[in-house]
Design a protein around this motif. Structure first.
Motif, PDB file in Angstrom:
ATOM      1  N   LEU A   5      77.759  41.126   9.703  1.00  0.00           N
ATOM      2  CA  LEU A   5      77.594  40.862   8.277  1.00  0.00           C
ATOM      3  C   LEU A   5      76.142  40.557   7.950  1.00  0.00           C
ATOM      4  O   LEU A   5      75.382  40.081   8.794  1.00  0.00           O
ATOM      5  N   ARG A   6      75.763  40.807   6.684  1.00  0.00           N
ATOM      6  CA  ARG A   6      74.432  40.440   6.226  1.00  0.00           C
ATOM      7  C   ARG A   6      74.360  38.936   6.024  1.00  0.00           C
ATOM      8  O   ARG A   6      75.265  38.311   5.480  1.00  0.00           O
ATOM      9  N   ASP A   7      73.236  38.354   6.466  1.00  0.00           N
ATOM     10  CA  ASP A   7      72.973  36.933   6.268  1.00  0.00           C
ATOM     11  C   ASP A   7      71.534  36.804   5.794  1.00  0.00           C
ATOM     12  O   ASP A   7      70.607  36.684   6.590  1.00  0.00           O
ATOM     13  N   GLY A   8      71.351  36.866   4.456  1.00  0.00           N
ATOM     14  CA  GLY A   8      69.995  36.857   3.925  1.00  0.00           C
ATOM     15  C   GLY A   8      69.291  38.143   4.308  1.00  0.00           C
ATOM     16  O   GLY A   8      69.749  39.245   4.024  1.00  0.00           O
ATOM     17  N   ASN A   9      68.157  38.014   5.003  1.00  0.00           N
ATOM     18  CA  ASN A   9      67.409  39.179   5.457  1.00  0.00           C
ATOM     19  C   ASN A   9      67.820  39.628   6.856  1.00  0.00           C
ATOM     20  O   ASN A   9      67.261  40.570   7.409  1.00  0.00           O
ATOM     21  N   GLY A  10      68.753  38.915   7.470  1.00  0.00           N
ATOM     22  CA  GLY A  10      69.198  39.256   8.817  1.00  0.00           C
ATOM     23  C   GLY A  10      70.694  39.498   8.862  1.00  0.00           C
ATOM     24  O   GLY A  10      71.336  39.786   7.854  1.00  0.00           O
ATOM     25  N   PHE A  84      66.662  48.439   3.848  1.00  0.00           N
ATOM     26  CA  PHE A  84      67.921  47.764   3.534  1.00  0.00           C
ATOM     27  C   PHE A  84      68.116  47.680   2.029  1.00  0.00           C
ATOM     28  O   PHE A  84      67.153  47.557   1.268  1.00  0.00           O
ATOM     29  N   LEU A  85      69.365  47.752   1.611  1.00  0.00           N
ATOM     30  CA  LEU A  85      69.736  47.653   0.207  1.00  0.00           C
ATOM     31  C   LEU A  85      70.520  46.356   0.017  1.00  0.00           C
ATOM     32  O   LEU A  85      71.372  46.027   0.843  1.00  0.00           O
ATOM     33  N   PRO A  86      70.238  45.588  -1.055  1.00  0.00           N
ATOM     34  CA  PRO A  86      71.051  44.384  -1.312  1.00  0.00           C
ATOM     35  C   PRO A  86      72.529  44.745  -1.425  1.00  0.00           C
ATOM     36  O   PRO A  86      72.888  45.759  -2.028  1.00  0.00           O
ATOM     37  N   MET A  87      73.378  43.904  -0.871  1.00  0.00           N
ATOM     38  CA  MET A  87      74.801  44.231  -0.820  1.00  0.00           C
ATOM     39  C   MET A  87      75.436  44.312  -2.200  1.00  0.00           C
ATOM     40  O   MET A  87      76.443  44.999  -2.388  1.00  0.00           O
ATOM     41  N   ASP A 125      75.388  57.974   0.587  1.00  0.00           N
ATOM     42  CA  ASP A 125      73.936  57.923   0.765  1.00  0.00           C
ATOM     43  C   ASP A 125      73.552  57.407   2.139  1.00  0.00           C
ATOM     44  O   ASP A 125      72.382  57.073   2.374  1.00  0.00           O
ATOM     45  N   ALA A 126      74.524  57.296   3.035  1.00  0.00           N
ATOM     46  CA  ALA A 126      74.314  56.827   4.414  1.00  0.00           C
ATOM     47  C   ALA A 126      73.959  55.346   4.468  1.00  0.00           C
ATOM     48  O   ALA A 126      73.372  54.885   5.446  1.00  0.00           O
ATOM     49  N   ARG A 127      74.322  54.602   3.450  1.00  0.00           N
ATOM     50  CA  ARG A 127      74.134  53.155   3.475  1.00  0.00           C
ATOM     51  C   ARG A 127      75.347  52.515   4.164  1.00  0.00           C
ATOM     52  O   ARG A 127      76.487  52.699   3.734  1.00  0.00           O
ATOM     53  N   VAL A 128      75.093  51.770   5.229  1.00  0.00           N
ATOM     54  CA  VAL A 128      76.174  51.145   5.980  1.00  0.00           C
ATOM     55  C   VAL A 128      76.843  50.085   5.110  1.00  0.00           C
ATOM     56  O   VAL A 128      76.178  49.224   4.535  1.00  0.00           O
ATOM     57  N   ALA A 150      72.009  48.810   5.687  1.00  0.00           N
ATOM     58  CA  ALA A 150      71.001  49.618   6.370  1.00  0.00           C
ATOM     59  C   ALA A 150      71.115  51.086   5.960  1.00  0.00           C
ATOM     60  O   ALA A 150      72.198  51.600   5.710  1.00  0.00           O
ATOM     61  N   ASN A 151      69.966  51.747   5.900  1.00  0.00           N
ATOM     62  CA  ASN A 151      69.903  53.170   5.544  1.00  0.00           C
ATOM     63  C   ASN A 151      69.947  54.002   6.820  1.00  0.00           C
ATOM     64  O   ASN A 151      68.987  54.014   7.584  1.00  0.00           O
ATOM     65  N   TRP A 152      71.058  54.696   7.048  1.00  0.00           N
ATOM     66  CA  TRP A 152      71.206  55.496   8.260  1.00  0.00           C
ATOM     67  C   TRP A 152      71.095  56.990   7.953  1.00  0.00           C
ATOM     68  O   TRP A 152      71.655  57.827   8.641  1.00  0.00           O
ATOM     69  N   ALA A 153      70.332  57.317   6.907  1.00  0.00           N
ATOM     70  CA  ALA A 153      70.081  58.720   6.585  1.00  0.00           C
ATOM     71  C   ALA A 153      69.045  59.285   7.547  1.00  0.00           C
ATOM     72  O   ALA A 153      68.264  58.545   8.147  1.00  0.00           O
TER      73      ALA A 153
END
Length: 688
Positions: A5-10, A84-87, A125-128, A150-153
């Motif tokens: 899971l996303r936790d802030g920037n990590g 990375f894209l904000p959730m 768009d390949a965004r996880v 994350a962008n996996w394109a």
């Protein structure tokens, strides 16, 4: 099962509290022998160094992907994902995913549990969006930032199963050194695209893990999982469509001016709209459940209903009000069986015929929707004319200059032109010419070669012109382009070729150019602030988008749409707009155009206190304008000029107050630049 899971920037790893212990196994056979990578490290190194590949029998799709990565200047050196894209920007996708993936995910996990694998679902768009699996392999994925957002394109992390499956629209396996980026050589990945009911790519299901893990049944697993998700997605779409149709039917049923009742086979009323209740003098739900023979003489209808071929309406008498005009007709199933009956109730035949003939003589045909511009909400003739002009110009490769005040929707028109023309399936690339410094304009538009300047990305970068090749390039705020760089743009437009910074060879590009400005370019040319030759190159087809004050009833149409949208996003009931509120909004000249209207409605949505949007819910400067006009009467031109300045000052104060003094947000809401806002605040002695 654990989740990454996303936790802030990590990222953080948690156990899934909703994971099911019992799941039905997917029909996956694990009898297949796991294949090896088609290329080894030395072959990969030869390719990235620009040398001839020695390996034979390599999947052409893999080589095509490698070539795409090279064309996009993807860095093959070891690194983790950086984009990375904000959730919250993935919320629409993740909300749908939660509704369809539960059982599929749990059953798929049963097939990979203990095999050192993880599952990933990404959007188109390949965004996880979701990564889950066993704890140890998730720790390994964390090192690559292979988690939500994350962008996996391919353009970001090179050849990989997710990005390449989405790029090709086909299931894909990428093992070890087949990955374009060296950091992924320790992984094997298998993915299949997920299609929506219309056949468009909706997302992707992926199974990944270290090379040493068991990948023997991965391809069958992702195919079964993707198909199961497609079936669930279709059911969800059908369910939502059914709800929308039911709501639409209910709205239509209760909005027509003719009374409508439904009777079952026994002649009992099953439903009645509001008009029927009113005409028959039975308020509320009093009609439902009653026998229709208490209200109508159904004898003639029942006599003719014995004829199986009956399909025309039968006129009958109303027993409770002889002045009403009643028609009854049957409904039939596909096999011809008689189902229910429909009764329509209206006033006398004479008045009905009169109103019908009047409506026929006055009613104009509904305009057909124009491809590409169905997202531009309008009803006015002025806007319709401009949309037709834009749709016509979209058919040719000619350059288009969009002019209009800030907030009129120039980018909406640009996207509409892209969708309406023959390049709709090709890239649309938007560039804000006022967002780059003078030094960066050339490298952003034309790209640069490796080592072109200090800080340049290794292997260079592709410019906006090349990214838009075969498609549309939208140059927004073209008037803000520095004079020193305008000659380079002119050369690119004339030669249809670009020379990257640090390069010497022109690269041909095929792009349709759209430019936009809220300033008068002719005046800027006369002032020496814009090149005349570039002006004539851009000013081939000029489309002037009308301001909101010239769009008549579009104000009310846009107000209703955006109020509903805002209330839905806030999770609050949407009120009706009172007549006096509509009148007030119709009289305002909206200097900030649609952007200002949306800002006012958002202010009102935060002040609602009932089921009506009243004038007092709107920003105070709108009310003060009305009061000032009431005091001044018709007034003189000098007085109107004074009121205009007063309204502008009040608008700025109101916007500053609403955005809590934030200059950037206030300027954006008013449709002006930050420097312009500072100048006006100083002129009107407004404190920030």
């Amino acid at each position: 099962m654990h989740l990454l899971l996303r936790d802030g920037n990590g990222f953080e790893i948690r156990q899934d509290p909703h994971a099911s212990d019992a799941a039905v196994a997917l029909p996956v056979s694990c009898t297949h022998k796991q294949r090896n990578a088609q290329v080894n490290y030395s072959n990969w190194k030869l390719f990235v160094e620009g040398k001839r590949l020695k390996a034979k029998n390599v999947n052409p799709a893999l080589l095509d992907s490698w070539r795409r990565c090279k064309d996009m200047a993807v860095d093959p050196a070891p690194r983790s994902c950086w984009d990375f894209l904000p959730m919250d920007q993935l919320e629409q996708f993740t909300t749908t995913l939660e509704k369809i993936c539960g059982e599929v995910e749990s059953t798929a996990y049963e097939a990979i549990k203990g095999k050192g694998l993880l599952m990933t679902i990404a959007n188109a768009d390949a965004r996880v969006a979701r990564t889950c699996g066993d704890l140890d392999v998730l720790h390994e994925a964390d090192k690559l930032n292979f988690g939500p957002g994350a962008n996996w394109a391919e353009s970001c992390v090179g050849t990989n199963a997710i990005g390449t499956a989405l790029a090709t629209g086909r299931p894909m396996q990428v093992f070890a050194s087949e990955h374009f980026c060296e950091s992924h050589h320790r992984w094997n990945c298998t993915a299949a695209p997920i299609l929506d009911p219309r056949g468009n790519i909706w997302g992707c299901f992926d199974v990944s893990g270290p090379v040493a893990s068991d990948h023997s049944g991965a391809m069958e697993l992702v195919l079964h999982a993707a198909r199961a998700l497609e079936q669930n997605l279709s059911r969800l779409y059908c369910s939502e469509l059914e709800g929308q149709m039911a709501s639409l039917f209910s709205s239509m049923f209760n909005s027509v001016m003719t009374g409508v009742l439904f009777l079952n086979k026994s002649g009992r009323i099953t439903s009645a709209n509001n008009t029927a209740e009113m005409l028959l003098g039975r308020p509320g739900d009093a009609l439902r459940g009653r026998k229709a023979e208490e209200l109508f003489d159904l004898g003639p209808y029942l006599a003719q209903a014995k004829n199986a071929s009956l399909c025309e309406p039968v006129i009958v008498k109303c027993l409770v009000n002889p002045n009403l005009y009643i028609r009854v007709m049957p409904t039939f199933s596909a096999n011809g069986a008689w189902l229910d009956s429909i009764v329509t109730v209206s006033e006398t035949q004479r008045s009905r015929q009169f109103s019908s003939s009047q409506s026929v003589s006055r009613k104009q045909p509904e305009p057909e929707a124009i491809k590409g511009f169905d997202h531009v909400l309008h009803a006015s003739h002025a806007m319709r004319t401009v949309i037709r002009q834009a749709a016509n110009a979209a058919r040719t490769p000619s350059t288009i200059l969009l002019t209009g005040e800030s907030g009129t929707g120039k980018e909406l028109f640009a996207r509409g032109i892209h969708q309406a023309g023959p390049r709709a399936n090709q890239p649309f690339v938007a560039v804000n010419c006022g967002a780059f410094s003078e030094e960066l304009v050339q490298s952003e538009l034309f790209g640069y070669r490796e080592g072109a300047f200090t800080g340049a990305v290794k292997r260079g970068r592709v410019g906006k012109f090349q990214k838009a090749d075969k498609g549309v390039l939208f140059l927004d705020e073209i008037s803000e382009m520095p004079m020193s760089q305008q000659v380079n743009l002119l050369r690119a437009l004339e030669e249809r070729a670009v020379v990257p910074v640090g390069g010497t060879t022109p690269l041909p590009v095929d792009v349709k150019i759209l430019a936009a400005t809220n300033k008068n370019l002719r005046e800027l040319v006369d002032q020496g602030r814009f090149r005349e030759d570039l002006y004539y190159r851009l000013n081939v087809v000029t489309i002037a988008i009308p301001p909101l004050r010239e769009r008549g009833n579009d104000v009310a149409l846009l107000a209703e749409y955006h109020l509903k949208r805002l209330c839905a996003s806030f999770g609050i009931p949407c009120p009706a707009i009172a007549a006096e509120t509509r009148d007030l909004m119709a009289r305002h000249n909206w200097p900030g155009n649609v952007r200002e209207l949306i800002n006012c409605l958002e202010y009102a949505a935060n002040n609602l206190s009932g089921d009506l949007l009243l004038p007092e819910h709107l920003p105070h400067y709108l009310l003060e304008r009305t009061s000032a006009e009431a005091v001044s009467g018709n007034g003189h031109s000098k007085g109107k000029g004074f009121l205009l300045k007063q309204r502008e000052a009040n608008a700025i104060r109101e916007a500053l107050d609403f955005h809590q003094g934030n200059i950037s947000k206030t300027a954006k809401a008013l449709g002006i630049g930050r420097n312009t806002l500072y100048a006006k605040m100083e002129r009107y002695h407004i404190q920030g």
